[in-house]
Design an enzyme around this catalytic site. Structure first.
Site, short mmCIF file in Angstrom:
data_model
loop_
_atom_site.label_atom_id
_atom_site.label_comp_id
_atom_site.label_asym_id
_atom_site.label_seq_id
_atom_site.Cartn_x
_atom_site.Cartn_y
_atom_site.Cartn_z
NE ARG A 249 -4.19 1.54 0.43
CZ ARG A 249 -5.23 2.27 -0.20
NH1 ARG A 249 -4.89 1.65 -1.37
NH2 ARG A 249 -6.22 2.85 0.36
CB THR B 102 -9.10 -1.09 -8.35
OG1 THR B 102 -8.78 0.05 -7.25
CG2 THR B 102 -8.33 -2.00 -7.22
CB THR C 143 -5.57 0.14 -6.63
OG1 THR C 143 -6.34 1.58 -6.91
CG2 THR C 143 -5.03 0.79 -5.41
CB SER D 230 -12.85 -0.97 -0.15
OG SER D 230 -13.20 0.45 0.26
N GLY E 251 -13.14 -1.68 -7.83
CA GLY E 251 -14.52 -1.13 -7.54
C GLY E 251 -14.70 0.00 -6.31
N GLY E 252 -13.55 0.54 -5.92
CA GLY E 252 -13.66 1.42 -4.74
C GLY E 252 -14.32 0.75 -3.73
#
Length: 589
Positions: free
Chosen positions: A111, A406, A424, A471, A492-493
């Site tokens: 991340r 993403t 993403t 998410s 997909g957020g």
């Protein structure tokens, strides 16, 4: 009608569990029990991802004896070129890895992080006000220190079998010789609404690449990217560190720092970036073990909370009560999202009660909070329930949205190892900023732009060196004998949570095949409304059914799911690729 739509296929049967056979140790350990060895894996491999060219690159790696991690790197490096609107080496990812021989499940956290100089006022403008999302998105302040290439390096170090340099061959070749622009990429580039709000067709580096002569790339056009070929060649020859120092790092810092609200990212921020290797969060629901990534990912806690709540809600239902099970799925999501929105953040910097959120004792109490259709779901308090130590007022209530730029990759290799990786750049085309052939992310807008809510700091407020909440829910499922049963995940957020839980419920309880679960209408129950993909086959009756129950149904179309699912069956591997995108799921013998 809803009965036919929800349970269109026959019931799912568990994969047969082959008996393990004892082996001798040399020399034998006195009085030790025989060592159980898993039977040889005979089901082949499979690669499921968002573009056939990327899948082909991964299949080559598996056919040559590579590990699932090797294949994931090859797949994603191609996606960086052909699907730049969704992910790339300028972004980050979570990878969940299963090693069949040892049974270990490992999470590699790539991340993005804030630069060291960041603080809670990251998204305040020059007048001291919180930026609107569009300003923040296109600003340099949205750019997090990229973690994707460092993830490649750490995952390969831990699990790789193939030669590192070979993993980038397809991406380099396509970059040098050209790739055919896909219809989806062309469609996104031609979207006038998107062009009006992003800087992709204005920035001097991105405009000629994506809009030659002022026109968006057309489907079928051949597009080369010699800069990316040079970047990937350097990485392939010198390793992941080449991305975080020297000319690539300098280009990242320059691009991110440009403009009125430029990033304060430094070369030291890049050089100091570290991947974190974490333990997966695993829970049990519907007789399966479900494992996903821990915070700052929402996967491990929220998928297990939703599935655990769902199981409690259907306890007293008849097996064929299709309507009851659909309502249970909606209500479980509403509760799971409410808790996730309040508590999940970077657990390295703030307190996150991740395992408490799906603790069976908490869920048994939390299920009693099942909100009526007209109510606004609110977070529960696992601390009060489990320890008589309330947590809820530690943080302000937060409903930060994360955006759908993403991709997801699911892989099982020919040894029975598996990878679930969601990657993403955040929103479409990230921050629209370019460095050495790739786009930079806008991942930091996954933080709450306003760090204060209700007079309190929210858990997901930006701070120095912090990772924003995600998410992303790359997930692995194991049957009651401990064998791999399912690999799933999606872009997909914030709707990722709903998309992935749909496939889990669909396959594990509704008797659907991998492809049926992927194609089933998306249902997103976050907050006071329930989004239903009425444009999908069978979506309209679902929306009508929920409306009749009193839910505030928002009809949706053009869903951003990109689910890729692999299910282990008795006779081999069954794949599902989301028809809403351009992906495929292909077997490797």
């Amino acid at each position: 009608m809803i009965r036919q739509i929800l349970f269109a296929s026959t019931c799912l049967s568990l994969a047969a569990c082959a008996a393990s056979t004892p082996t001798e140790t040399t020399p034998p350990v006195a009085d030790a029990p025989p060592v159980a060895e898993k039977p040889a894996w005979t089901k082949g491999g499979m690669v499921a991802a968002a573009d056939p060219r990327a899948v082909a690159a991964g299949m080559k790696v598996l056919e040559a004896g590579g590990h699932a991690v090797d294949a994931a790197i090859a797949v994603h490096s191609v996606l960086s070129l052909v699907e730049p609107q969704s992910s790339g080496i300028g972004g980050g990812a979570f990878m969940v890895v299963y090693e069949r021989e040892s049974g270990d499940i490992t999470v590699v956290d790539g991340r993005e992080t804030t630069p060291a100089g960041s603080s809670t006022d990251l998204f305040y403008d020059k007048d001291g006000k919180v930026m609107d999302f569009l300003t923040a998105w296109q600003s340099g302040r949205s750019v997090g220190v990229p973690g994707q290439v460092a993830l490649y390096g750490k995952a390969h170090e831990l699990f790789g079998k193939a030669e590192w340099s070979s993993l980038f061959a397809d991406a380099i070749e396509l970059s040098e010789n050209g790739f055919e622009v896909s219809p989806r990429l062309a469609e996104v580039l031609a979207n006038e609404r998107l062009r009006a709000i992003v800087n992709l067709d204005d920035n001097p580096d991105t405009a000629p690449y994506f809009y030659p002569n002022g026109e968006p790339l057309a489907a079928g056009a051949l597009r080369t990217n010699p800069e990316l070929a040079e970047t990937l060649t350097l990485i392939s020859e010198e390793g992941a560190d080449a991305f975080y120092e020297g000319p690539i790092a300098e280009a990242i810092v320059k691009s991110a720092g440009a403009g009125e609200y430029g990033s304060d990212m430094t070369l030291e921020d890049l050089a100091n970036y570290e991947v974190v290797v974490r333990e997966a969060l695993c829970g049990v629901a519907l007789s399966y073990k479900i494992c996903s990534a821990p915070p700052p990912s929402s996967g491990g806690s929220t998928q297990n909370a939703i599935l655990g709540l769902y199981e409690l809600m259907i306890e007293d239902l008849a097996p064929d009560d299709r309507e009851g099970k659909l309502r249970a799925f909606v209500d479980a999501q509403r509760i799971g999202y409410a808790d996730r929105d309040h508590y999940v953040a970077d657990a390295d910097q703030v307190f996150v009660p991740a395992q408490d959120l799906y603790d069976p004792a908490y869920l048994k109490v939390r299920v009693e909070d099942r909100f009526e259709p007209g109510e606004v779901p609110t977070p529960g308090d696992p601390g009060a329930v489990l320890r008589n130590e309330p947590y809820i007022d530690m943080w302000g209530h937060d409903m930060t949205d994360d955006k759908p730029g993403t991709t997801h990759i699911s892989i099982v290799d020919t040894y029975g190892n598996a990878v679930s990786m969601t990657a993403t750049v955040e929103s479409a085309f990230g921050s629209s900023r370019w460095a050495k052939g790739f786009l930079l992310n806008n991942e930091l807008t996954d933080f709450s732009l306003d760090p204060m809510k209700n007079g309190k700091l929210v858990a997901n407020a930006p701070e120095s060196g912090k990772r924003p909440r995600s998410s992303m829910s790359p997930s692995l499922v194991f049957d009651d004998s401990g064998e791999l049963y399912m690999v799933t995940g999606s872009p997909g957020g914030n709707s990722i949570i709903a998309y992935v839980s749909k496939t889990l419920v669909g396959v594990l309880d509704w008797g659907m095949s991998a492809q049926e679960a992927v194609a089933y209408p998306n249902i997103i129950a976050r907050g006071e409304s329930v989004g239903v993909e009425t444009s999908a086959d069978g979506g309209e009756p679902i929306g009508a059914f929920l409306k009749d129950l009193g839910y505030d149904v928002k009809e949706r179309s053009g869903e951003n799911s990109g689910l890729h699912v692999i299910v282990v069956k008795e006779d081999g591997l069954e794949g599902g690729a989301d028809p809403r995108r351009e992906g495929v799921a292909l077997p490797v013998k």
